[in-house]
Design an enzyme around this catalytic site. Structure first.
Site, PDB file in Angstrom:
ATOM      1  N   CYS A   1      38.978  43.741  41.821  1.00  0.00           N
ATOM      2  CA  CYS A   1      38.420  43.907  40.402  1.00  0.00           C
ATOM      3  C   CYS A   1      37.355  45.450  41.174  1.00  0.00           C
ATOM      4  O   CYS A   1      36.298  44.600  41.511  1.00  0.00           O
ATOM      5  CB  CYS A   1      36.999  42.894  40.286  1.00  0.00           C
ATOM      6  SG  CYS A   1      36.203  43.512  38.332  1.00  0.00           S
TER       7      CYS A   1
ATOM      8  N   ASP B   1      46.165  45.197  38.433  1.00  0.00           N
ATOM      9  CA  ASP B   1      45.387  44.450  39.199  1.00  0.00           C
ATOM     10  C   ASP B   1      45.661  44.957  40.728  1.00  0.00           C
ATOM     11  O   ASP B   1      44.772  44.983  41.515  1.00  0.00           O
ATOM     12  CB  ASP B   1      45.664  42.674  39.116  1.00  0.00           C
ATOM     13  CG  ASP B   1      44.074  42.379  39.160  1.00  0.00           C
ATOM     14  OD1 ASP B   1      43.237  43.527  39.640  1.00  0.00           O
ATOM     15  OD2 ASP B   1      44.102  41.315  39.372  1.00  0.00           O
TER      16      ASP B   1
END
Length: 319
Positions: free
Chosen positions: A247, A23
Site C-alpha cells: 500500500c 495491488d
C-alpha cells in the site's frame, strides 16, 4: 465467497483471487505500459485464474500507475466464467467501474481511523456513510459489491485493531447489501491468532456473511495465516503474482503473499484451485521481466516440488 464454521475439507475448491494487476502494480514507480499490463493479465487467465482484481478506479493523481484503468479493461481477453473486479474508493470510482463493465467492485474502508484518513482522507464512519450511495448506484447497475476492510489485523499507526471493530464494519457492510467481506492485512501484521479472532468475531456479529482473506508477507507468516484461515473454514484468498504489492499510503508495507506460492501450498495440501501451476509460474516470469527485477516469490525460483533435474548437469562431490 463460500464460508463455513468448520475446517475446509481436503479436495474442496479454493478461490484464488489474483490482485497483482491492482495491488501489485500500484506501488511500482515506473509506469507499466498498458499493453504489458494486458499481456500479464491474459497470461494469468491462461493459467486458470478466474477471479481477478484487474485495476482500481482511483484518482490518477493519487495512483498514476492505474490511470489507464478503462483501457486495460477494454483490452483484456475475458475467459468464460471469469469474475472481473476493480477497487473503488468512492462514488466517482463506482460510476467509472460500472461504465467500464466490471462484474464486481471492491470497496475499502480501514478498521483504523488513522489509516483510513491517510488512505482516503475520511473517518471510518464517514466512509461507511459514503458507501450508501455507492451501493445504491451499483445495485441499479447490476454490479456486485465486495466489502473490503483494510488494516483488519493491525495498523502501522495505531497498533492493535480490536476484532470487535472489524466485526462492526463487516456488519455494516452486510446491512448495506454486501454478501461478502475481505479482510486486508495491509502491512503484514496478521498472525494466526489475530486471523482466528477476526474471523470468529465477524461470524458472531454478521452470520452468513462470506469472508475472504488478503495477506501480505511482510513478516514471513502470510502462508501460515492462510492455513489458519483454512482451519476456520475460509475458502477465498487474495494473492499477487510474484509477490508484488504494498500500500502506498501505509508505512512499512511490502508485497502480498505470492500467487504461485499460495497455489503450490493449496495443491500440495490436497485442495483444488483450478489453476495450472506451470502456466502460473510462466506468467510470474513474464511479470518479472516486465518489472525488471527479481520478485520475492519462491516457487518462481524453485519450481514445483517434483521438478526433475538432469544428474549429468550437476557436479558430483570429489573424494
Amino acid at each position: 465467497m463460500a464460508d463455513t464454521s468448520r475446517p475446509v475439507p481436503e479436495g474442496a475448491r479454493i478461490t484464488v483471487c489474483e490482485v497483482g494487476p491492482r495491488d501489485g502494480f500500484q506501488i511500482e514507480a515506473a509506469f507499466i505500459p498498458t499493453a504489458k499490463k494486458i499481456e500479464i493479465i491474459n497470461a494469468l487467465f491462461a493459467a486458470g485464474i478466474r477471479h481477478m482484481q484487474v485495476t482500481s478506479f482511483v484518482s490518477p493523481r493519487a495512483v498514476p500507475q492505474l490511470a489507464d484503468a478503462e483501457a486495460v479493461l477494454a483490452g483484456i481477453d475475458r475467459p468464460e466464467g471469469a469474475l472481473i473486479t476493480a477497487l473503488i474508493p468512492n462514488l466517482r470510482g463506482a460510476e467509472r467501474a460500472a461504465a467500464a463493465g466490471v462484474d464486481a467492485v471492491h470497496t475499502v474502508v480501514s478498521a483504523s481511523e488513522t489509516h483510513n484518513r491517510k488512505n482516503v482522507n475520511r473517518g471510518v464512519d464517514e466512509s461507511l456513510k459514503d458507501f450508501e450511495a455507492v451501493f445504491a448506484l451499483l445495485s441499479l447497475a447490476g454490479v456486485a459489491v465486495e466489502g473490503g476492510i483494510a488494516t483488519a489485523f493491525g495498523c502501522p499507526f495505531e497498533g492493535v485493531v480490536p476484532p470487535e471493530q472489524v466485526a462492526r464494519i463487516a456488519k455494516r457492510y452486510q446491512e448495506l447489501g454486501a454478501k461478502s467481506v475481505g479482510l486486508g492485512d495491509t502491512t503484514g501484521m496478521a498472525t494466526p491468532a489475530t486471523v482466528r479472532a477476526a474471523v470468529q468475531a465477524i461470524r458472531a456479529e454478521a452470520p452468513g456473511l462470506g469472508i475472504g482473506l488478503h495477506f501480505h508477507n511482510t513478516r514471513g507468516v502470510g502462508l501460515a495465516c492462510v492455513m489458519t484461515g483454512l482451519a476456520e473454514g475460509v475458502t477465498h484468498y487474495d494473492a499477487s503474482v510474484g509477490g508484488l504489492g504494498g500500500c502506498p499510503f501505509a508505512a512499512g508495507a511490502t508485497g502480498n503473499i505470492c500467487t504461485e506460492d499460495l497455489v503450490y501450498l493449496l495443491q500440495e495440501s490436497g485442495y483444488d484451485t483450478g489453476i495450472d501451476l506451470d502456466k502460473l509460474i510462466a506468467a510470474a516470469r513474464l511479470t518479472q521481466g516486465v518489472i525488471g527485477r527479481d520478485l520475492p516469490g519462491q516457487v518462481i525460483k524453485a519450481g514445483p516440488r517434483l521438478r526433475r533435474y538432469d544428474p549429468g548437469l550437476t557436479a558430483t562431490a570429489a573424494g
